[in-house]
Scaffold this motif. Structure first.
Motif, PDB file in Angstrom:
ATOM      1  N   LEU A 165      12.345 -42.850 -20.084  1.00 40.63           N
ATOM      2  CA  LEU A 165      13.120 -43.952 -20.194  1.00 40.63           C
ATOM      3  C   LEU A 165      13.187 -44.970 -21.104  1.00 40.63           C
ATOM      4  N   ILE A 166      13.128 -46.123 -19.978  1.00 36.21           N
ATOM      5  CA  ILE A 166      13.122 -47.602 -19.860  1.00 36.21           C
ATOM      6  C   ILE A 166      11.504 -48.688 -21.352  1.00 36.21           C
ATOM      7  N   ALA A 167      10.715 -47.339 -21.165  1.00 35.60           N
ATOM      8  CA  ALA A 167       9.532 -47.524 -22.186  1.00 35.60           C
ATOM      9  C   ALA A 167      10.215 -46.785 -24.208  1.00 35.60           C
ATOM     10  N   ASP A 168      11.470 -46.132 -23.608  1.00 28.20           N
ATOM     11  CA  ASP A 168      11.795 -45.635 -24.923  1.00 28.20           C
ATOM     12  C   ASP A 168      13.270 -46.358 -25.627  1.00 28.20           C
ATOM     13  N   GLY A 169      13.285 -47.037 -24.885  1.00 31.26           N
ATOM     14  CA  GLY A 169      14.550 -48.490 -24.707  1.00 31.26           C
ATOM     15  C   GLY A 169      14.040 -49.190 -25.137  1.00 31.26           C
ATOM     16  N   VAL A 170      12.921 -49.636 -24.362  1.00 27.67           N
ATOM     17  CA  VAL A 170      12.076 -50.882 -25.096  1.00 27.67           C
ATOM     18  C   VAL A 170      12.303 -50.575 -27.474  1.00 27.67           C
ATOM     19  N   HIS A 171      11.553 -49.208 -27.023  1.00 29.66           N
ATOM     20  CA  HIS A 171      10.990 -48.540 -28.445  1.00 29.66           C
ATOM     21  C   HIS A 171      11.931 -49.018 -29.338  1.00 29.66           C
ATOM     22  N   SER A 172      12.785 -48.690 -29.013  1.00 33.24           N
ATOM     23  CA  SER A 172      14.976 -48.656 -29.887  1.00 33.24           C
ATOM     24  C   SER A 172      14.723 -50.351 -30.307  1.00 33.24           C
ATOM     25  N   PHE A 173      14.617 -51.054 -29.017  1.00 28.63           N
ATOM     26  CA  PHE A 173      14.532 -52.854 -29.436  1.00 28.63           C
ATOM     27  C   PHE A 173      13.728 -53.345 -30.384  1.00 28.63           C
ATOM     28  N   SER A 174      12.893 -52.309 -30.779  1.00 31.37           N
ATOM     29  CA  SER A 174      11.459 -52.726 -31.888  1.00 31.37           C
ATOM     30  C   SER A 174      12.069 -52.467 -32.791  1.00 31.37           C
ATOM     31  N   ASP A 175      12.897 -51.597 -32.958  1.00 34.86           N
ATOM     32  CA  ASP A 175      13.218 -50.836 -34.056  1.00 34.86           C
ATOM     33  C   ASP A 175      14.090 -51.521 -34.420  1.00 34.86           C
ATOM     34  N   LEU A 176      14.895 -52.538 -33.924  1.00 31.99           N
ATOM     35  CA  LEU A 176      15.490 -54.222 -34.563  1.00 31.99           C
ATOM     36  C   LEU A 176      15.142 -54.436 -35.885  1.00 31.99           C
ATOM     37  N   LEU A 177      13.648 -55.023 -34.967  1.00 24.74           N
ATOM     38  CA  LEU A 177      12.655 -55.745 -36.427  1.00 24.74           C
ATOM     39  C   LEU A 177      12.896 -54.903 -37.627  1.00 24.74           C
ATOM     40  N   THR A 178      11.699 -53.282 -37.667  1.00 26.92           N
ATOM     41  CA  THR A 178      11.710 -52.840 -38.157  1.00 26.92           C
ATOM     42  C   THR A 178      12.915 -52.730 -39.299  1.00 26.92           C
ATOM     43  N   ASP A 179      14.868 -52.901 -38.656  1.00 24.13           N
ATOM     44  CA  ASP A 179      15.522 -52.805 -39.152  1.00 24.13           C
ATOM     45  C   ASP A 179      15.633 -54.055 -40.238  1.00 24.13           C
ATOM     46  N   TRP A 180      15.165 -54.461 -39.476  1.00 23.72           N
ATOM     47  CA  TRP A 180      15.425 -56.297 -40.161  1.00 23.72           C
ATOM     48  C   TRP A 180      14.697 -56.595 -40.973  1.00 23.72           C
ATOM     49  N   VAL A 181      13.248 -56.121 -41.059  1.00 27.21           N
ATOM     50  CA  VAL A 181      12.157 -55.799 -42.219  1.00 27.21           C
ATOM     51  C   VAL A 181      12.885 -55.026 -43.624  1.00 27.21           C
ATOM     52  N   THR A 182      13.371 -54.259 -42.900  1.00 26.43           N
ATOM     53  CA  THR A 182      13.943 -53.334 -44.228  1.00 26.43           C
ATOM     54  C   THR A 182      15.038 -53.905 -44.787  1.00 26.43           C
ATOM     55  N   TRP A 183      15.881 -54.523 -44.515  1.00 24.69           N
ATOM     56  CA  TRP A 183      17.399 -54.123 -44.588  1.00 24.69           C
ATOM     57  C   TRP A 183      17.080 -56.184 -45.548  1.00 24.69           C
ATOM     58  N   TYR A 184      15.740 -57.166 -45.527  1.00 20.03           N
ATOM     59  CA  TYR A 184      15.324 -57.875 -45.930  1.00 20.03           C
ATOM     60  C   TYR A 184      14.691 -58.210 -47.297  1.00 20.03           C
ATOM     61  N   ALA A 185      13.844 -56.673 -47.104  1.00 23.53           N
ATOM     62  CA  ALA A 185      12.652 -56.205 -48.246  1.00 23.53           C
ATOM     63  C   ALA A 185      13.651 -55.301 -49.533  1.00 23.53           C
ATOM     64  N   ALA A 186      14.974 -55.343 -49.095  1.00 23.75           N
ATOM     65  CA  ALA A 186      15.319 -54.875 -49.686  1.00 23.75           C
ATOM     66  C   ALA A 186      16.502 -55.659 -50.617  1.00 23.75           C
TER      67      ALA A 186
END
Length: 378
Positions: free
Chosen positions: A40-61
Motif C-alpha cells: 500500500l505504501i508503494a501504491d501511495g508512492v505510485h500515486s504521487f508519481s502520477d502527479l508528475l504525469t498529470d503536470w506533464v499532461t496539463w502543460y502539454a495541453a
C-alpha cells in the motif's frame, strides 16, 4: 472543437485527476505505515508519481493549444505527441518496477495489521481511479486527444495496481502470500504492453506515418471528381497531434489562367477538409502535366521567364523580325517552351496572318528549348 475550448477541457480533467491523485497518495501512505503494508505504501508512492504525469499532461495541453508563431509556424500540436511518448515510457518503467516488486514479495512476506482499513483504502483507490479513467477517456474522445487517452490508461493501470494490493492484502491475511506477487507480475506486464501501444502510435506520428489508407482512397476519389481536376498524381498525408495534414498535386488544363488554377486549388482544399475529419492543413500544388511519370525533371535545364524573353528578343533581332509585341506568354510543357505572341490587330490590315506566324516561328525554330509558336491579335 475550437483550440481554446479544447485546451480548457483538457486542463480541467487533468486538474481533477491531480487533486484525486494527491488525496489518494496521502491516504494510502499513512494507512500503509499504520498497517505495515509495503504494497500500500508503494501504491501511495505510485500515486504521487502520477502527479508528475498529470503536470506533464496539463502543460502539454496548454502548449499544444497555442497558436502558430515564428518558431513553430505549423502550430504546437506535436508537443502533445511528444508528451504521449513520454507517458508511454513512464508506463513501461512503472510496469517494470511492479514486476520486480512482485518477484521481491515472494521472499519478503509481511504480517499486516488493520487489514480491513488497508483493503478499504485500496478499494477506494480502485473505484476512484476507474472513475477517473472513464471521465478522462470521455473527454479524450470528445476532443480527440491521444495524450488524454494515454493519461486515462495511466489512471486505469493505477486501478489495476490497487487491485493487486487488495489481492495481496487478502492473500496475506489468509496465508497465501504468492497471490500478491503473481497478480503484480501480470499487471506489470499489462502496463508495459499499454505503454508500448501508446508509444508505438506516438512514434508513428513523429515519423510522419500517413493516415488510414481507406481515408486516402476516399480522398483521391473525392478530389478526382472536382470539375477542372484532370488527375491526382501525388497525395501525401500525416498526423500532427490531434490534427491531420495533406499535400496534394493535381493536374489541370495547362492553358488555364493563374486565377482559374487558384480557384481549383481552393475547391481541392474545401473538398479535402470535408472528406476527412480533423484535416486542418491542405497544401495544393497545381500542375499542368504529370511530371512524376518522367525519369528526370522535364524543366530542369529550361531557362526561366526573364532569360527566355531575353533569348526570344535576341533571336527576333537577329532574324530582323520587328513586330511590336504587346505580350508574350510562355507555356512550359513536355520539356520545352511553347510561345504565344500577342500583337495589335492593326498588323492584319497589311499582312496575312500566316506570314506573320511564319516569320515569328522561323525566328524561334532554331532555338533548342522552344517549341510551337502561336500568334494572337487584339
Amino acid at each position: 472543437m475550437q483550440s481554446n475550448n479544447r485546451t480548457k477541457a483538457s486542463q480541467k480533467v487533468t486538474i481533477v485527476g491531480a487533486l484525486i491523485d494527491f488525496l489518494l497518495s496521502i491516504i494510502k501512505i499513512i494507512l500503509g505505515f499504520i498497517g505495515q503494508s509495503g504494497a500500500l505504501i508503494a501504491d501511495g508512492v505510485h500515486s504521487f508519481s502520477d502527479l508528475l504525469t498529470d503536470w506533464v499532461t496539463w502543460y502539454a495541453a496548454k502548449l499544444s493549444g497555442d497558436a502558430p508563431d515564428a518558431d513553430h509556424p505549423y502550430g504546437h500540436e506535436r508537443f502533445e505527441t511528444v508528451a504521449t511518448l513520454g507517458l508511454s515510457i513512464f508506463l513501461a518503467i512503472v510496469g517494470t518496477i511492479i514486476i520486480f516488486e512482485g518477484f521481491g514479495r515472494f521472499s519478503n512476506p509481511n504480517e499486516l495489521r488493520h487489514e480491513n482499513w488497508l483493503i478499504a483504502a485500496a478499494a477506494l483507490s480502485v473505484l476512484s481511479k476507474e472513475a477517473l479513467y472513464w471521465y478522462t477517456v470521455k473527454v479524450a474522445r470528445d476532443i480527440n486527444s491521444d495524450l488524454l487517452k494515454a493519461n486515462a490508461w495511466h489512471h486505469r493501470t493505477d486501478a489495476f495496481s490497487s487491485i493487486v494490493v487488495v489481492i495481496g492484502i487478502i492473500g496475506a491475511a489468509n496465508g497465501y502470500f504468492f497471490l500478491d506477487s503473481v497478480a503484480a507480475i501480470i499487471v506489470g506486464i499489462l502496463i508495459i504492453y499499454i505503454g508500448w501501444q501508446l508509444g508505438f502510435e506516438a512514434t508513428k506520428e513523429l515519423v510522419d506515418t500517413s493516415i488510414d489508407q481507406e481515408d486516402i482512397k476516399a480522398l483521391r476519389v473525392a478530389l478526382s471528381e472536382i470539375k477542372g481536376v484532370n488527375s491526382v498524381h501525388t497525395l501525401r498525408t500525416r498526423k500532427v497531434g490531434h490534427k491531420k495534414s495533406a499535400d496534394v498535386h493535381v493536374q489541370v488544363n495547362p492553358f488555364l489562367s493563374v486565377s482559374e488554377g487558384h480557384i481549383i486549388s481552393v475547391s481541392v482544399e474545401r473538398v479535402a477538409k470535408k472528406c476527412i475529419e480533423e484535416l486542418d492543413d491542405v497544401t495544393v500544388h497545381i500542375d499542368p502535366e504529370n511530371d512524376e511519370e518522367k525519369e528526370e525533371a522535364p524543366y530542369k535545364d529550361l531557362p526561366e521567364r526573364a532569360q527566355a524573353l531575353k533569348i526570344i528578343s535576341q533571336s527576333l533581332k537577329l532574324e530582323n523580325v520587328n513586330y511590336n509585341i504587346e505580350k508574350t506568354q510562355l507555356h512550359y510543357l513536355e520539356g520545352e517552351i511553347l510561345v504565344d505572341f500577342f500583337l495589335s490587330a492593326d498588323y492584319l490590315k497589311n499582312q496575312e496572318l500566316n506570314n506573320i506566324k511564319s516569320e515569328l516561328s522561323a525566328a524561334l525554330e532554331k532555338l533548342p528549348d522552344f517549341g510551337e509558336v502561336k500568334v494572337y491579335f487584339s
